[in-house]
Design an enzyme around this catalytic site. Structure first.
Site, PDB file in Angstrom:
ATOM      1  N   GLU A   1     -11.444   8.247  20.318  1.00  0.00           N
ATOM      2  CA  GLU A   1     -10.894   8.373  18.974  1.00  0.00           C
ATOM      3  C   GLU A   1     -10.935   6.984  18.339  1.00  0.00           C
ATOM      4  O   GLU A   1     -11.630   6.108  18.839  1.00  0.00           O
ATOM      5  CB  GLU A   1      -9.500   8.996  19.001  1.00  0.00           C
ATOM      6  CG  GLU A   1      -8.499   8.341  19.935  1.00  0.00           C
ATOM      7  CD  GLU A   1      -7.789   7.177  19.291  1.00  0.00           C
ATOM      8  OE1 GLU A   1      -6.979   7.406  18.394  1.00  0.00           O
ATOM      9  OE2 GLU A   1      -8.019   6.023  19.701  1.00  0.00           O
TER      10      GLU A   1
ATOM     11  N   HIS B   1       0.798  -1.230   0.000  1.00  0.00           N
ATOM     12  CA  HIS B   1       0.000   0.000   0.000  1.00  0.00           C
ATOM     13  C   HIS B   1       0.829   1.278   0.000  1.00  0.00           C
ATOM     14  O   HIS B   1       0.270   2.372   0.010  1.00  0.00           O
ATOM     15  CB  HIS B   1      -0.938   0.008   1.217  1.00  0.00           C
ATOM     16  CG  HIS B   1      -1.870  -1.157   1.260  1.00  0.00           C
ATOM     17  ND1 HIS B   1      -1.577  -2.320   1.931  1.00  0.00           N
ATOM     18  CD2 HIS B   1      -3.078  -1.344   0.677  1.00  0.00           C
ATOM     19  CE1 HIS B   1      -2.574  -3.175   1.789  1.00  0.00           C
ATOM     20  NE2 HIS B   1      -3.490  -2.618   1.031  1.00  0.00           N
TER      21      HIS B   1
ATOM     22  N   ARG C   1      -3.748   5.464  -3.386  1.00  0.00           N
ATOM     23  CA  ARG C   1      -5.046   5.699  -2.745  1.00  0.00           C
ATOM     24  C   ARG C   1      -5.161   7.113  -2.167  1.00  0.00           C
ATOM     25  O   ARG C   1      -5.942   7.363  -1.245  1.00  0.00           O
ATOM     26  CB  ARG C   1      -5.317   4.663  -1.647  1.00  0.00           C
ATOM     27  CG  ARG C   1      -5.455   3.242  -2.161  1.00  0.00           C
ATOM     28  CD  ARG C   1      -5.563   2.241  -1.028  1.00  0.00           C
ATOM     29  NE  ARG C   1      -5.720   0.890  -1.555  1.00  0.00           N
ATOM     30  CZ  ARG C   1      -6.854   0.202  -1.559  1.00  0.00           C
ATOM     31  NH1 ARG C   1      -7.955   0.749  -1.069  1.00  0.00           N
ATOM     32  NH2 ARG C   1      -6.906  -1.030  -2.049  1.00  0.00           N
TER      33      ARG C   1
ATOM     34  N   ASP D   1     -14.262  18.189  19.290  1.00  0.00           N
ATOM     35  CA  ASP D   1     -15.646  18.336  19.728  1.00  0.00           C
ATOM     36  C   ASP D   1     -15.784  17.644  21.074  1.00  0.00           C
ATOM     37  O   ASP D   1     -14.862  16.974  21.535  1.00  0.00           O
ATOM     38  CB  ASP D   1     -16.624  17.753  18.705  1.00  0.00           C
ATOM     39  CG  ASP D   1     -16.294  16.319  18.358  1.00  0.00           C
ATOM     40  OD1 ASP D   1     -16.781  15.428  19.059  1.00  0.00           O
ATOM     41  OD2 ASP D   1     -15.536  16.087  17.393  1.00  0.00           O
TER      42      ASP D   1
END
Length: 236
Positions: free
Chosen positions: A179, A4, A43, A204
């Site tokens: 997270e 990748h 990608r 947030d």
């Protein structure tokens, strides 16, 4: 090259920042690194290597979630020999004392994922940060005058969770934020004996819903965690 990542051997430094957003990787390269060269566009997961204060450093996006960061972090470690990995990303506060734009250093990462249990079905293997990186990052952030929280975070497999109240309850147990990547990064670091740390900016709050930030802010600001991450990578 790995599956990748298109980089050749030697094109990636042994120290790397890992934002989830590839555009944040581009922002870091353009605004913090000297002589940055792009080593990956596969990608659109942009990766760059340059220098920061004379030290060779790389930065690369990882995408969202533990499966995605696991792919990139493993290839960086196994195929390219990266030794220090610092995630820089966003998180949602689970604690009323942790506010938007403040920093969280993930000392450890609880998780609702099976990513660890698949390997260790009879154990609750703890995902913990490198103490060396954590200690350096904490003192650097304090020296720079940044409001910084240290503690446990929740790494969740689910963004739109049906267990909202359960997540809120974790905040009462001292969990600072939620997270989606730290636990997987820490698990890989333990497996391959490298150093890892997750530094998050609160974007947030699940307990103070009036606190939030825009998508543009999340991409192009939050520079405090970038500075802390870079300074930590090059600290002796």
């Amino acid at each position: 090259m790995s599956i990748h990542i298109a980089a050749q051997q030697g094109e990636i430094a042994d120290k790397i920042l890992l934002p989830g957003d590839p555009l944040r990787a581009k922002f870091i390269a353009e605004n913090f690194l000297d002589d940055a060269v792009c080593f990956n566009e596969v990608r659109n997961m942009f990766g760059y290597t340059g220098t920061y204060k004379g030290h060779r450093v790389s930065v690369m996006g990882t995408g969202m979630g533990m499966p995605s960061i696991s792919i990139y972090a493993r290839e960086l470690i196994v195929d390219y020999g990266v030794k220090k990995l610092i995630r820089v990303g966003t998180a949602g506060s689970l604690n009323e004392e942790v506010h938007v734009r403040e920093l969280v250093l993930a000392q450890a990462a609880a998780t609702n994922s099976n990513i660890v249990r698949n390997d260790w079905p009879q154990y609750d293997f703890p995902q913990i940060a490198s103490f060396d990186l954590l200690d350096k990052a904490y003192h650097i952030a304090k020296e720079l005058g940044m409001t910084t929280h240290v503690g446990n975070v929740l790494s969740s497999d689910v963004f739109y969770s049906n267990y909202f109240e359960k997540n809120i309850e974790l905040g009462k147990w001292g969990v600072k934020a939620v997270e989606m990547e730290a636990a997987a990064l820490y698990y890989l670091a333990a497996q391959y004996h490298v150093d890892a740390l997750a530094i998050m900016t609160i974007s947030d709050s699940l307990v103070n819903p009036d606190e939030d930030t825009t998508a543009e802010e999340r991409q192009n600001t939050f520079t405090d965690m970038m500075k802390v991450g870079l300074e930590t990578l090059i600290a002796e």
